[in-house]
Every structure is written in C-alpha cells, then in structure tokens.
Design a protein around this motif. Structure first.
Motif, PDB file in Angstrom:
ATOM      1  N   PRO A 180       0.582  -1.065   0.003  1.00 19.38           N
ATOM      2  CA  PRO A 180      -0.037   0.048   0.167  1.00 19.38           C
ATOM      3  C   PRO A 180       0.797   1.235  -0.031  1.00 19.38           C
ATOM      4  CG  PRO A 180      -0.539  -1.307   2.016  1.00 19.38           C
ATOM      5  CD  PRO A 180       0.479  -2.685   0.706  1.00 19.38           C
ATOM      6  N   GLU A 181       0.289   1.995  -0.550  1.00 17.36           N
ATOM      7  CA  GLU A 181       1.694   3.219  -1.184  1.00 17.36           C
ATOM      8  C   GLU A 181       2.277   3.152  -1.990  1.00 17.36           C
ATOM      9  OE1 GLU A 181      -0.870   6.470  -0.635  1.00 17.36           O
ATOM     10  OE2 GLU A 181      -1.765   4.678   0.086  1.00 17.36           O
ATOM     11  N   PRO A 206       1.643   6.410   8.310  1.00 11.31           N
ATOM     12  CA  PRO A 206       1.412   6.724   9.665  1.00 11.31           C
ATOM     13  C   PRO A 206       0.074   6.782  10.601  1.00 11.31           C
ATOM     14  CG  PRO A 206       3.177   8.594   9.252  1.00 11.31           C
ATOM     15  CD  PRO A 206       2.812   7.111   8.144  1.00 11.31           C
ATOM     16  N   ILE A 207      -0.927   6.791   9.132  1.00 12.31           N
ATOM     17  CA  ILE A 207      -2.565   7.013   9.055  1.00 12.31           C
ATOM     18  C   ILE A 207      -2.679   6.007   7.848  1.00 12.31           C
ATOM     19  CG2 ILE A 207      -2.649   9.859  10.178  1.00 12.31           C
ATOM     20  CD1 ILE A 207      -2.701  10.426   7.441  1.00 12.31           C
ATOM     21  N   TYR A 208      -3.995   5.363   8.031  1.00 12.15           N
ATOM     22  CA  TYR A 208      -4.710   5.264   6.184  1.00 12.15           C
ATOM     23  C   TYR A 208      -5.470   6.145   5.676  1.00 12.15           C
ATOM     24  CZ  TYR A 208      -4.705   0.758   9.906  1.00 12.15           C
ATOM     25  OH  TYR A 208      -4.584   0.199  10.362  1.00 12.15           O
ATOM     26  N   ILE A 223      -2.005  13.712  14.777  1.00 11.18           N
ATOM     27  CA  ILE A 223      -0.852  13.098  13.509  1.00 11.18           C
ATOM     28  C   ILE A 223      -1.898  13.759  11.809  1.00 11.18           C
ATOM     29  CG2 ILE A 223      -0.541  11.073  12.961  1.00 11.18           C
ATOM     30  CD1 ILE A 223       0.773  11.126  15.371  1.00 11.18           C
ATOM     31  N   ARG A 224      -2.412  13.857  12.285  1.00 13.56           N
ATOM     32  CA  ARG A 224      -3.056  14.358  10.906  1.00 13.56           C
ATOM     33  C   ARG A 224      -2.442  15.853  10.235  1.00 13.56           C
ATOM     34  NH1 ARG A 224      -8.980  14.926  10.658  1.00 13.56           N
ATOM     35  NH2 ARG A 224      -8.289  15.512   8.113  1.00 13.56           N
ATOM     36  N   TYR A 264       0.676  15.940   3.828  1.00  9.59           N
ATOM     37  CA  TYR A 264       0.554  15.639   2.771  1.00  9.59           C
ATOM     38  C   TYR A 264       0.347  14.320   2.428  1.00  9.59           C
ATOM     39  CZ  TYR A 264       5.221  13.777   4.824  1.00  9.59           C
ATOM     40  OH  TYR A 264       6.208  13.546   6.486  1.00  9.59           O
ATOM     41  N   LEU A 265       0.354  13.350   3.609  1.00  5.36           N
ATOM     42  CA  LEU A 265      -0.600  11.776   3.400  1.00  5.36           C
ATOM     43  C   LEU A 265      -2.074  11.835   3.667  1.00  5.36           C
ATOM     44  CD1 LEU A 265       2.244   9.357   5.139  1.00  5.36           C
ATOM     45  CD2 LEU A 265       1.938   9.736   2.861  1.00  5.36           C
TER      46      LEU A 265
END
Length: 600
Positions: free
Chosen positions: A74-75, A116-118, A129-130, A135-136
């Motif tokens: 993923p990603e 670090p985040i879904y 965290i967001r 950028y994620l």
C-alpha cells in the motif's frame, strides 16, 4: 530504488475507465490503495484523485509483471500498462466497477514505508498526527474532494466577477501597522533597522485607494493575517473573497453579491439560492434571535415579557427592569417533559454567558409548575402564556438582566436547545439572511472608549450623522453581513468618502487629529482628491468551502493549516531563527521564564 518514466505517458486517470473502453490498451499511474491475492492472481486497487481502478496480474498475462506485483505494498507509487477488460465480479459501488485492467507491464516508481495514518475516507485519527503528516492526510479521497470543491469555487467566483466588470488587483502583503482591530503580525525590516512591516488583516485601506484610483470594481482572492487567540474555526492566516465597488449604494452591493452567491452555489453544489435573500436589521436579529448571525432554520424566537412581569416582586426581575434591562423568554415545545435536573443544567448553561440564572414555567395538562411559582399570580401566568403562545406541554425559559446579557444568553440557549431537541429538520438546507443597520460604535469597558463595530472607515446612516459626537451609541452604520445557517459568511459596508466625516469618525474613536494622520494619513490624503462614493464586501472563502464541502472543521479546507494554538505540526513553525539573521535585523531576544509550549 524507484524506476523512472523514461518517456512513459499516462493516457487515462484511474477513475475514468468504463465499459466503452473495453479492448483499449491504456496506461495508468497512481498509488496502491490495497493489494490482495485470489487464486493464482494478484490484484491491486490503484488510486489517484479521480478514483480507484482494479488492476489484475497473472502468470498467464505477463510473468514478469506478476512477480513484480507480489512486491507491491500500500502507497507504493506505480505505473501500469494493460488492456481494459470486463470484470467477472461487478462492483456497482465503484464508477469503474464494471471493468478492470489486465496488466502487462508495471513500473514501481517509488516505494513507501507503512504510513502512520490510513489513507481512507472518514479517518478517525488524532488531528495532531493528521497535521504532522498532512501530505498523507491530503491523499485521502474525502480530502481530495474538498480541494476539488475549493478549486471549483474559486473558479466560479472569478468567472462571475470578471463577467461583471471586476478587475483582479493584488494589494501589498508587507504594509504598515494600522490600529484596525486585531493584533498585527509584524515583520522586521533589514534595510530599516528597528522598523517593521505588518501583514494585512485585510486589504481594506488599499481597496479603498483603488476606488480613488478610478478602478471602479476591484476583487482579489486575498490572504489575511491576524495574531489573535484562536477560537473555533479560526486560523491565523485565512483567505477572503475581497471586493470594492465605486458609485454604489448598499442595495447595489447586496444585489451583486446575491448574484455571486447564486452563481457559486449553483455551479459547485447545484443548489438554487432563492433571490432576493431575506433581510433583517441588527436590532431585530438581536431581539428575536439573540445574535447578529441568527440561525433562522428553526423558530423559537426570543420574546420580550417585561411588561407582563413588571409588577412581580421578584428581585431578579425588578433589578433588571429598574437598571434599564429587560425580561425575555423562549418557548420550548414539549419542554414540560423536562425534569428538574435538565432544567438546572440549562440554568448553569446560561450562567456561562453572564446570566444570573434561568427562571422557568412549565405548562402541564394538570396545571402550572414553575421555579418562581410563589411570585406568580394567575393573571401574570395567563398573560405570559398568551404572549408566548404557549400551550399545554410547553415550557417558558426566562432570563432577566441588562439587554446584552439577555440576548447573548438566550441566543446561546436557543442554539443549545436546537441541538438537544433536534429542531433543525433539514441539516443540508442553505438558509441565507442579510443582517443590516449594525451599530457604528460599541463601547469597550476594557478600553474605556467607543470602538468601531466594523472598522473605522464604515459610513454612518445619513439620518444618524448628528449623533456621532453627542450620542455615538445610537448611531447606525451602512454595514451588512450575509449569514448562512447561523454563521457569518461575509460582511461589508459603504465607506466614508468625505475626509471631514472620516476625521469626525476617528475623533469619536479617540484619535486626536495628529494620531489620525499619523496612522491613516495616506488614506486621509487620498480623500482630498475627488474620491467616489464606494463600498465593498468580503466573504470568508474558507468558511464558504466548509459549507459547500459539508465539513464543520476549517482545518479540513486549508491545505496546510495551523492548530488552535497557531502551531504547524508539519513544518514545526514557529521556530527559533538563526542568530545571524537576528543580528542582520538588529533584533535581540530578551530572556524570559523558560516555558515549554504545549501544542496539543
């Protein structure tokens, strides 16, 4: 190590393939949403800003691509080439769910660590965290949609204003500090040691100067900065749709902006805004709703019952009336079902708005129950019942104090009750209201003087000109706000275009002539050279996007926002500055008590 494109071109976006593309060979590029095995096949869901496309790999399709696909996580950022084919198992919940890509070639453009985040919609993660990994966070489909809405909105605004003769003119970011309201952000000057620029709280003075310049109609999507303690949905830097028009009166500006709102909401949300937008004066808004930004999607208006209770020997009521205040109330339908504990909580709620307490009367089928029963007579009770249009099953909630406290506390209580009793039936309704005739001045107990309610350049109502010096508290302004669902969407005013009147206004605000010219001399000087009558309005673009995107958090609609302490988790700003820079600027940092800032 990531592979390079080597001339490979994307031929279609991930969300675009449909049944009519079956048989076509295409190239897609994007990020791996997820990967999975099924039998002897490998599947990945490939995502970009337009959506997701299922890509299938198999030994029989292409052995090399099949082996590479096993390593994908993923990603990962990849490019895939293959043929569009019909899916055996259709997914009707996806626009691309009738087809898939039979992959012949895959390039792994770059790998990704475990995020670090879904990367998913409706993410439930700590905001810190967001924001740290913004950028994620921005890769998530719901965030991508918000910024598509933002882009579409700004385009619709520009299209409308350009079509109506407005010029897009940028005004300075580096300016001088002027006492207009909030605290300025200041910027030191290297070329002028000991002197500072200020970042603009708004382009107010410059857009007025553009009218003196003869530009006729100006607009700008303008960055604004205010160094103030942040309340909910405030940011230290924000964006305005700013405009100014010449040779106009209030009605002209309101008409142009009704057209703008109708155009934007139709283009972006396919919503038909009913025109003309209804209006109410500031006085009516405060007396009926306890707010200058009334939410009129539900009833429960505030009612003045001062005359009905004037003769009661109730100290709270008598003191309020004798001191020039009033007694006002809300009628809560079905409120008679409230027990004593919930009513006590409502009493504590209004105390947070400086009210001394909450009196209540419940009209039950078997009689009346009240917190002030021993002071009531049958005649007074029946008079209140009639004035409030209360029926059996209703409760009347009463506050007595000076008017400012009564309005603020009952206005807040009204909104609180709307949440508790779900009084707003259509949460998706866009309900617009113009509020007009704001006070020109408000008295500041802290400053011990009158302050400008809007800003010092707002014109007074013509019929109130004679009261500027003698009774400034009753002077109304040619100011107007557009309110949407209980939030101020934008506001503006007709400006003062007469230098003598502008000097009178500044004097009433406590400026000596010398101070007025020191702070606003460049505007006052310009007003000597034939300024046209002019006025303007500014919308909060970020707040407008919040409504259009259906979010209640302003940080969702700003690409790289600060938290509520004006701190950026991503770039860790503000931060210390290199000592060499400080020396060049002639700045020294005074020692202070060591205090670690909590940015959570």
């Amino acid at each position: 190590m990531g592979e390079s494109l080597n001339g490979l071109k994307r031929t279609m976006m991930c969300g675009e393939p449909r049944e009519e593309h079956v048989g076509e060979k295409i190239t897609l590029m994007g990020w791996v949403q997820r990967n999975r095995k099924l039998g002897g096949l490998e599947f990945i869901d490939l995502r970009d800003k337009t959506g997701i496309m299922q890509v299938v790999f198999g030994e029989e399709i292409n052995g090399e691509a099949f082996e590479k696909a096993k390593a994908v996580r993923p990603e990962y950022c990849v490019a895939v080439i293959g043929e569009v084919v019909k899916r055996e198992s259709i997914n009707e919940n996806m626009p691309t769910g009738f087809v898939e890509l039979k992959c012949e070639t895959i390039k792994i453009l770059s790998e990704s660590e475990t995020p670090p985040i879904y990367i998913k919609e409706n993410l439930d993660a700590a905001e810190s965290i967001r924001l740290k990994y913004r950028y994620l966070d921005l890769r998530r489909p719901d965030m991508q949609k918000i910024f598509m809405i933002r882009s579409k909105t700004t385009k619709a605004v520009r299209d409308y204003l350009e079509a109506n003769g407005f010029l897009d003119v940028e005004t300075p970011i580096l300016n001088r500090s002027t006492p207009e309201g909030a605290r300025d952000y200041i910027v030191p000057s290297r070329n002028y040691p000991g002197m500072f620029y200020a970042l603009p709280q708004s382009p107010q003075l410059f857009k007025q100067l553009l009218m003196v310049s003869g530009f006729d109609k100006y607009y700008q999507i303008a960055k604004c900065f205010r160094d103030e303690d942040l309340r909910a949905n405030r940011q230290p830097e924000f964006t305005q749709i700013d405009m100014e028009l010449s040779f106009v009166e209030q009605e002209d500006i309101m008409a142009v902006n009704e057209g703008l709102i109708a155009h934007v909401f139709k283009e972006v949300a396919n919503v038909d805004v009913k025109l003309p937008i209804k209006r109410m004066t500031f006085k009516d808004a405060m007396e009926k709703y306890g707010s200058d930004k009334p939410d009129v999607r539900f009833g429960m208006e505030i009612t003045n019952i001062t005359d009905e209770v004037r003769d009661l020997e109730l100290p709270m009521f008598k003191d309020a009336i004798e001191n020039g205040g009033s007694v006002r109330a809300l009628c809560l339908k079905c409120g008679a079902e409230l027990g004593r504990k919930p009513l006590d909580k409502l009493g504590e709620f209004v105390k947070t708005y400086r009210a001394k307490g909450l009196a209540w009367i419940q009209f039950k089928e078997d009689g009346v129950k009240s917190s002030i029963a021993k002071f009531l007579t049958d005649d007074v009770t029946n008079s209140i019942l009639k004035t409030m249009n209360a029926e059996a099953g209703d409760a009347v909630l009463i506050v007595a104090d000076k008017n400012s406290v009564v309005f603020q506390s009952l206005g807040a209580l009204r909104l609180e009750l709307s949440k508790q009793f779900d009084l707003i039936k259509d949460k998706n309704e866009f309900n617009f209201t113009w509020v007009t005739e704001f006070p020109l001045f408000e008295y500041s107990e802290e400053e011990g003087r009158y302050m400008a309610c809007h800003h010092p350049f707002t014109a007074p109502m013509d019929e109130d000109l004679d009261f500027i010096e003698s009774d400034p508290g009753i002077v109304r302004s040619k100011a107007y706000d557009l309110v949407l669902n209980g939030e101020e969407l934008g506001g503006g005013s007709i400006r003062i275009h007469d230098m003598q009147l502008q000097e009178r206004m500044l004097k009433a605000l406590g400026f000596t002539q010398e101070d007025a010219w020191k702070n606003f001399g460049f505007l006052l000087q310009a007003l000597k050279f034939g300024p046209p009558p002019h006025g303007g309005l500014a919308f909060g673009l970020d707040r407008m996007i919040m409504f259009l995107a259906g979010t209640e958090n302003i940080r969702d609609v700003i690409a790289f926002p600060k938290n509520q302490n004006a701190y950026c988790y991503l770039s860790e700003a503000p931060n210390v500055t290199d000592e060499k820079q400080l020396i060049e600027l002639g700045i020294g940092i005074l020692p202070k008590e060591d205090k670690k800032e909590d940015n959570n």
